[in-house]
Design a protein around this motif. Structure first.
Motif, PDB file in Angstrom:
ATOM      1  N   ILE A 244      12.469 -12.222 -30.666  1.00  0.00           N
ATOM      2  CA  ILE A 244      13.287 -11.016 -30.496  1.00  0.00           C
ATOM      3  C   ILE A 244      12.835 -10.342 -29.208  1.00  0.00           C
ATOM      4  O   ILE A 244      11.638 -10.137 -28.986  1.00  0.00           O
ATOM      5  CB  ILE A 244      13.135 -10.037 -31.684  1.00  0.00           C
ATOM      6  CG1 ILE A 244      13.496 -10.733 -32.997  1.00  0.00           C
ATOM      7  CG2 ILE A 244      14.011  -8.808 -31.466  1.00  0.00           C
ATOM      8  CD1 ILE A 244      14.926 -11.213 -33.065  1.00  0.00           C
ATOM      9  N   ALA A 245      13.785 -10.011 -28.348  1.00  0.00           N
ATOM     10  CA  ALA A 245      13.445  -9.426 -27.047  1.00  0.00           C
ATOM     11  C   ALA A 245      14.522  -8.433 -26.629  1.00  0.00           C
ATOM     12  O   ALA A 245      15.555  -8.284 -27.299  1.00  0.00           O
ATOM     13  CB  ALA A 245      13.296 -10.529 -25.997  1.00  0.00           C
ATOM     14  N   LEU A 255      24.772 -13.069 -20.124  1.00  0.00           N
ATOM     15  CA  LEU A 255      23.639 -13.590 -20.890  1.00  0.00           C
ATOM     16  C   LEU A 255      23.672 -15.102 -21.044  1.00  0.00           C
ATOM     17  O   LEU A 255      22.652 -15.776 -20.934  1.00  0.00           O
ATOM     18  CB  LEU A 255      23.619 -12.939 -22.283  1.00  0.00           C
ATOM     19  CG  LEU A 255      23.143 -11.491 -22.351  1.00  0.00           C
ATOM     20  CD1 LEU A 255      23.242 -10.991 -23.780  1.00  0.00           C
ATOM     21  CD2 LEU A 255      21.709 -11.375 -21.853  1.00  0.00           C
ATOM     22  N   GLU A 256      24.853 -15.657 -21.306  1.00  0.00           N
ATOM     23  CA  GLU A 256      24.935 -17.092 -21.540  1.00  0.00           C
ATOM     24  C   GLU A 256      24.548 -17.886 -20.301  1.00  0.00           C
ATOM     25  O   GLU A 256      23.973 -18.966 -20.395  1.00  0.00           O
ATOM     26  CB  GLU A 256      26.343 -17.477 -21.997  1.00  0.00           C
ATOM     27  CG  GLU A 256      26.666 -16.975 -23.397  1.00  0.00           C
ATOM     28  CD  GLU A 256      27.979 -17.524 -23.904  1.00  0.00           C
ATOM     29  OE1 GLU A 256      28.614 -18.331 -23.188  1.00  0.00           O
ATOM     30  OE2 GLU A 256      28.375 -17.157 -25.024  1.00  0.00           O
ATOM     31  N   ARG A 262      19.547 -20.947 -25.557  1.00  0.00           N
ATOM     32  CA  ARG A 262      18.438 -20.202 -26.178  1.00  0.00           C
ATOM     33  C   ARG A 262      18.957 -18.962 -26.896  1.00  0.00           C
ATOM     34  O   ARG A 262      18.321 -18.456 -27.810  1.00  0.00           O
ATOM     35  CB  ARG A 262      17.420 -19.751 -25.117  1.00  0.00           C
ATOM     36  CG  ARG A 262      16.811 -20.867 -24.304  1.00  0.00           C
ATOM     37  CD  ARG A 262      15.983 -21.763 -25.139  1.00  0.00           C
ATOM     38  NE  ARG A 262      15.286 -22.778 -24.367  1.00  0.00           N
ATOM     39  CZ  ARG A 262      14.913 -23.935 -24.846  1.00  0.00           C
ATOM     40  NH1 ARG A 262      15.187 -24.255 -26.104  1.00  0.00           N
ATOM     41  NH2 ARG A 262      14.279 -24.819 -24.102  1.00  0.00           N
ATOM     42  N   LEU A 263      20.107 -18.465 -26.482  1.00  0.00           N
ATOM     43  CA  LEU A 263      20.651 -17.229 -27.019  1.00  0.00           C
ATOM     44  C   LEU A 263      21.294 -17.477 -28.383  1.00  0.00           C
ATOM     45  O   LEU A 263      22.235 -18.252 -28.507  1.00  0.00           O
ATOM     46  CB  LEU A 263      21.681 -16.645 -26.051  1.00  0.00           C
ATOM     47  CG  LEU A 263      22.333 -15.321 -26.459  1.00  0.00           C
ATOM     48  CD1 LEU A 263      21.291 -14.212 -26.516  1.00  0.00           C
ATOM     49  CD2 LEU A 263      23.455 -14.962 -25.496  1.00  0.00           C
ATOM     50  N   ILE A 264      20.787 -16.809 -29.420  1.00  0.00           N
ATOM     51  CA  ILE A 264      21.328 -16.925 -30.767  1.00  0.00           C
ATOM     52  C   ILE A 264      22.267 -15.771 -31.079  1.00  0.00           C
ATOM     53  O   ILE A 264      23.325 -15.948 -31.683  1.00  0.00           O
ATOM     54  CB  ILE A 264      20.196 -16.976 -31.812  1.00  0.00           C
ATOM     55  CG1 ILE A 264      19.230 -18.118 -31.485  1.00  0.00           C
ATOM     56  CG2 ILE A 264      20.761 -17.124 -33.213  1.00  0.00           C
ATOM     57  CD1 ILE A 264      19.878 -19.490 -31.455  1.00  0.00           C
ATOM     58  N   GLU A 278      18.396 -12.089 -29.754  1.00  0.00           N
ATOM     59  CA  GLU A 278      17.624 -13.043 -30.549  1.00  0.00           C
ATOM     60  C   GLU A 278      17.673 -14.388 -29.838  1.00  0.00           C
ATOM     61  O   GLU A 278      18.758 -14.897 -29.510  1.00  0.00           O
ATOM     62  CB  GLU A 278      18.216 -13.178 -31.958  1.00  0.00           C
ATOM     63  CG  GLU A 278      17.443 -14.144 -32.836  1.00  0.00           C
ATOM     64  CD  GLU A 278      18.077 -14.311 -34.208  1.00  0.00           C
ATOM     65  OE1 GLU A 278      17.535 -15.116 -34.998  1.00  0.00           O
ATOM     66  OE2 GLU A 278      19.104 -13.655 -34.465  1.00  0.00           O
ATOM     67  N   LEU A 279      16.504 -14.947 -29.567  1.00  0.00           N
ATOM     68  CA  LEU A 279      16.393 -16.217 -28.840  1.00  0.00           C
ATOM     69  C   LEU A 279      15.708 -17.254 -29.704  1.00  0.00           C
ATOM     70  O   LEU A 279      15.005 -16.909 -30.663  1.00  0.00           O
ATOM     71  CB  LEU A 279      15.591 -16.014 -27.547  1.00  0.00           C
ATOM     72  CG  LEU A 279      16.056 -14.882 -26.616  1.00  0.00           C
ATOM     73  CD1 LEU A 279      15.059 -14.696 -25.474  1.00  0.00           C
ATOM     74  CD2 LEU A 279      17.442 -15.169 -26.080  1.00  0.00           C
ATOM     75  N   ASN A 280      15.896 -18.501 -29.383  1.00  0.00           N
ATOM     76  CA  ASN A 280      15.217 -19.564 -30.122  1.00  0.00           C
ATOM     77  C   ASN A 280      14.692 -20.621 -29.163  1.00  0.00           C
ATOM     78  O   ASN A 280      15.420 -21.096 -28.289  1.00  0.00           O
ATOM     79  CB  ASN A 280      16.162 -20.212 -31.134  1.00  0.00           C
ATOM     80  CG  ASN A 280      15.401 -21.136 -32.071  1.00  0.00           C
ATOM     81  OD1 ASN A 280      14.467 -20.717 -32.742  1.00  0.00           O
ATOM     82  ND2 ASN A 280      15.795 -22.399 -32.108  1.00  0.00           N
TER      83      ASN A 280
END
Length: 334
Positions: A244-245, A255-256, A262-264, A278-280
């Motif tokens: 979370i950032a 953002l994309e 990585r972007l959820i 939220e990133l993964n």
């Protein structure tokens, strides 16, 4: 071999029409003298080939000496000639065979479709090599040894590494190689080891030795089906490291583009324009490496261990450069 060369000459003349001895010599990588000897040999064997001297002359076949490949539509011919020589075939040493096959196909086309080959090749080119590919290409010797073992169902002894850090001792195993997979520019071997199947990237194999034993490949083994299931299982079991950032307004508009897959998810920006996201990532080190590249444009909220590690790395960078003159710059006093 001369027989191969004579066939290649016939295919060239059928597909391209009249050619000079110099052009044929360049294509077949022989001398002009050899070309004329081959023309005589074809004449003696009954092939209607003839030569014309002077400007506009050359070597050609009688127009009716063709075996047309019928049944193909113009669209099908165009689709065939979009095919280029993929790196995978070159790695296996099969690029010459594919060129020869395409030449024979071109020679067998009806005259009304033969001109489409060059037209298509000058309009569409497929380059299968990704940008900035950082994988290690396995040697052609390795690939061709594996290819031979697969075709002949030969058991092999391999020495390999699962991970690549220096100092890690390689593993050894006896395997039955079932198939090769080329994914983009990476090569994988599908093999059976003892009682289970496994997949190994070929650039991790250090040594291959045939044992001389022949194994029985199951008649019902489906390489494509196995690979598709293996890829799906790998994706389903892929490790996850959620983060979370908050991202600065400078990134929030696209953002994309900056964060990709990585972007959820993302929330509404606060009063200052910073947006929660939220990133993964696959693992902790990967998250730290990629997020440090954004400098102060991304602030980690959780996990707290990642946040403190980011702070520690930032402090190390500041300590390294603080109070040091960079070559080529001047100090300014405030």
């Amino acid at each position: 071999m001369r027989a191969d060369r004579l066939i290649a000459m016939l295919m060239l003349l059928q597909s391209r029409g009249r050619m000079t001895a110099i052009q044929l010599a360049d294509e077949l990588e022989v001398s002009e003298r050899t070309i004329y000897r081959d023309v005589n040999a074809l004449c003696y064997s009954g092939v209607p080939i003839y030569t014309e001297r002077g400007p506009g002359g050359g070597i050609s076949l009688i127009e009716k000496y063709r075996s047309d490949l019928t049944g193909l539509t113009r669209e099908e011919v165009q689709a065939l000639f979009v095919i280029s020589i993929p790196p995978a075939l070159s790695d296996l040493g099969l690029d010459k065979e594919l060129r020869a096959a395409m030449l024979k196909l071109s020679a067998a086309l009806p005259a009304t479709l033969r001109g489409d080959e060059q037209a298509v090749r000058q309009r569409i080119h497929i380059d299968p090599i990704p940008w900035r590919h950082e994988g290690v290409t396995p040697s052609k010797i390795q690939l061709q040894m594996l290819q031979k073992a697969i075709w002949e169902s030969l058991e092999i002894h391999i020495r390999y590494q699962i991970f690549m850090p220096q100092g890690l001792m390689p593993l050894q195993s006896l395997v039955d190689p079932y198939g090769l997979i080329a994914k983009a520019t990476d090569w994988y071997m599908v093999a059976k080891r003892q009682d289970h199947m496994f997949v190994l990237r070929i650039d991790r194999i250090q040594n291959i030795e045939p044992t001389g034993n022949v194994f029985k490949r199951p008649d019902d083994f489906n390489l494509t089906g196995f690979w598709e299931q293996w890829c799906q299982d790998s994706e389903d079991n892929r490790p996850s490291y959620p983060v979370i950032a908050k991202v600065s307004p400078s990134l929030s508009d696209d953002l994309e583009f900056y964060l990709g897959n990585r972007l959820i998810g993302c929330g509404e920006p606060d009063q200052t324009g910073w947006m929660p996201v939220e990133l993964n990532f696959d693992y902790y080190e990967q998250a730290r490496k990629e997020l440090l590249g954004f400098g102060g444009a991304i602030e980690v909220i959780t996990p707290i261990a990642l946040k403190y590690s980011m702070i520690d790395f930032a402090e190390q960078v500041i300590k390294t450069y603080k109070n040091k003159d960079t070559p080529g710059t001047r100090k300014f006093q405030s």
